[in-house]
Write an enzyme that holds these catalytic residues in place. Structure first.
Site, PDB file in Angstrom:
ATOM      1  N   TYR A   1       0.852  -1.203   0.000  1.00 14.71           N
ATOM      2  CA  TYR A   1       0.000   0.000   0.000  1.00 14.71           C
ATOM      3  C   TYR A   1       0.877   1.238   0.000  1.00 14.71           C
ATOM      4  O   TYR A   1       1.618   1.490   0.944  1.00 14.71           O
ATOM      5  CB  TYR A   1      -0.881  -0.038   1.251  1.00 14.71           C
TER       6      TYR A   1
ATOM      7  N   LYS B   1      -1.393  -1.287  -4.124  1.00 15.65           N
ATOM      8  CA  LYS B   1      -2.462  -0.295  -4.076  1.00 15.65           C
ATOM      9  C   LYS B   1      -1.767   1.049  -4.166  1.00 15.65           C
ATOM     10  O   LYS B   1      -1.063   1.463  -3.254  1.00 15.65           O
ATOM     11  CB  LYS B   1      -3.271  -0.394  -2.790  1.00 15.65           C
TER      12      LYS B   1
END
Length: 339
Positions: free
Chosen positions: A164, A192
């Protein structure tokens, strides 16, 4: 019991040595996760005494599954994992996997700023049944590029992981050259990515699976810049429409129709908007764990008009239906221990 206390009680040995370089064949589960286009960063609801509201959570998950969501991020920023004890966080992972695991993939947000603590949580998350972890670089206590690689490798070793990258929250960008150092790991699913279109295009061009972390950009990320899909906040509200954006042909009209909702949801820091709106939809009690609080009355009235215009049939609704809540309807708690 805090996240830190679990780390202190069960501190694992830290691995040393240089960052892993040699690429390994991705595992079957890793490859399976790379195919998923729509993942929801799902909201965590609370009872009036501040504890986790599992019946409300289950009703929301059922609506997600019925509308084509393929995976749930449990205890992400949207799900307020940072406001939970690890006991609550792992309980929620185990609960949703036991009840819905055959119908939807479970991604546990078990990363953190402390490498040892994140490693323990990730190991236990997989033991509780999660399919994949979501791992973040150390925020606040920033480290070097080499340190980021070593930090993430200590979570990757337990099973499939999505990295992330959200510099707006961490204060530090995970550069593509850092991602490429771990991209050959057998458990590396992808990223992400919240930096924007060009970054997603760059990573996708190198063969890295990317999910847009910005709902307002996700349509173009998916159809023009190479993203696999999105890890979405808005899909808490209109999951079937977000699925349409990710799975069907480019749809500029639908994307334009949803832009005002995206803007509303992120006018205040996430998850304030999505929490407030789900409460007004009757999907959970109007209970906030501090430091989060509701939006203004004017903003709440605007949100009702927005979802009515989009079509309430696309939204989850509870027994009380859609309504504008008053300031006095909301309750603020610290956690489930302060009742």
């Amino acid at each position: 019991s805090s996240h830190f206390s679990l780390y202190c009680l069960r501190r694992p040995p830290m691995s040393g040595g240089p960052p892993q370089k040699q690429a390994k064949m991705a595992t079957a589960k890793t490859l399976e996760m790379r195919k998923l286009r729509l993942m929801t960063a799902i909201k965590t609801p609370y009872t009036t005494d501040g504890n986790l509201d599992l019946p409300a959570f289950d009703a929301h998950v059922e609506h997600q599954i019925a509308n084509g969501v393929e995976a749930l991020i449990i205890g992400g920023t949207t799900g307020e994992g940072h406001l939970m004890s690890w006991e609550e966080h792992l309980l929620l992972i185990a609960h949703v996997k036991a009840k819905f695991g055959s119908k939807i993939a479970i991604v546990g947000n078990t990363g953190g700023l402390c490498t040892g603590e994140a490693a323990v949580a990730t190991r236990k998350g997989f033991a509780a049944g999660m399919d994949c972890s979501l791992l973040i670089n150390p925020y606040y206590g920033k480290t070097s590029a080499r340190g980021i690689v070593m930090h993430l490798e200590n979570g990757l070793k337990y099973g499939p992981a999505i990295i992330y990258n959200v510099p707006g929250r961490t204060g530090q960008d995970i550069k593509p050259e850092v991602i490429m150092q771990i991209a050959g790991h057998e458990h590396f699913v992808g990223v992400k990515e919240c930096v924007g279109h060009e970054r997603i295009a760059e990573l996708s061009g190198k063969g890295v699976a990317c999910w847009s972390g910005n709902d307002e950009q996700c349509h173009d990320d998916r159809h023009k810049y190479g993203a696999v899909g999105v890890i979405s906040v808005t899909s808490n509200i209109v999951p079937a429409l977000m699925r349409k954006l990710m799975h069907e042909a480019p749809n500029d009209a639908l994307d334009a129709q949803l832009q005002p909702l995206y803007t509303w949801l992120f006018t205040e820091p996430n998850p304030i908007g999505v929490n407030t709106l789900l409460m007004q939809l009757g999907m959970c009690e109007p209970v906030f764990r501090l430091p989060y609080t509701h939006t203004s009355k004017e903003s709440r009235e605007e949100s009702v008009k927005l979802v009515t215009k989009i079509g309430l049939e696309h939204c989850p609704t509870g027994a009380k239906g859609l309504r504008v809540l008053e300031d006095s309807d909301f309750k603020h708690v610290l956690n489930g221990d302060d009742a």
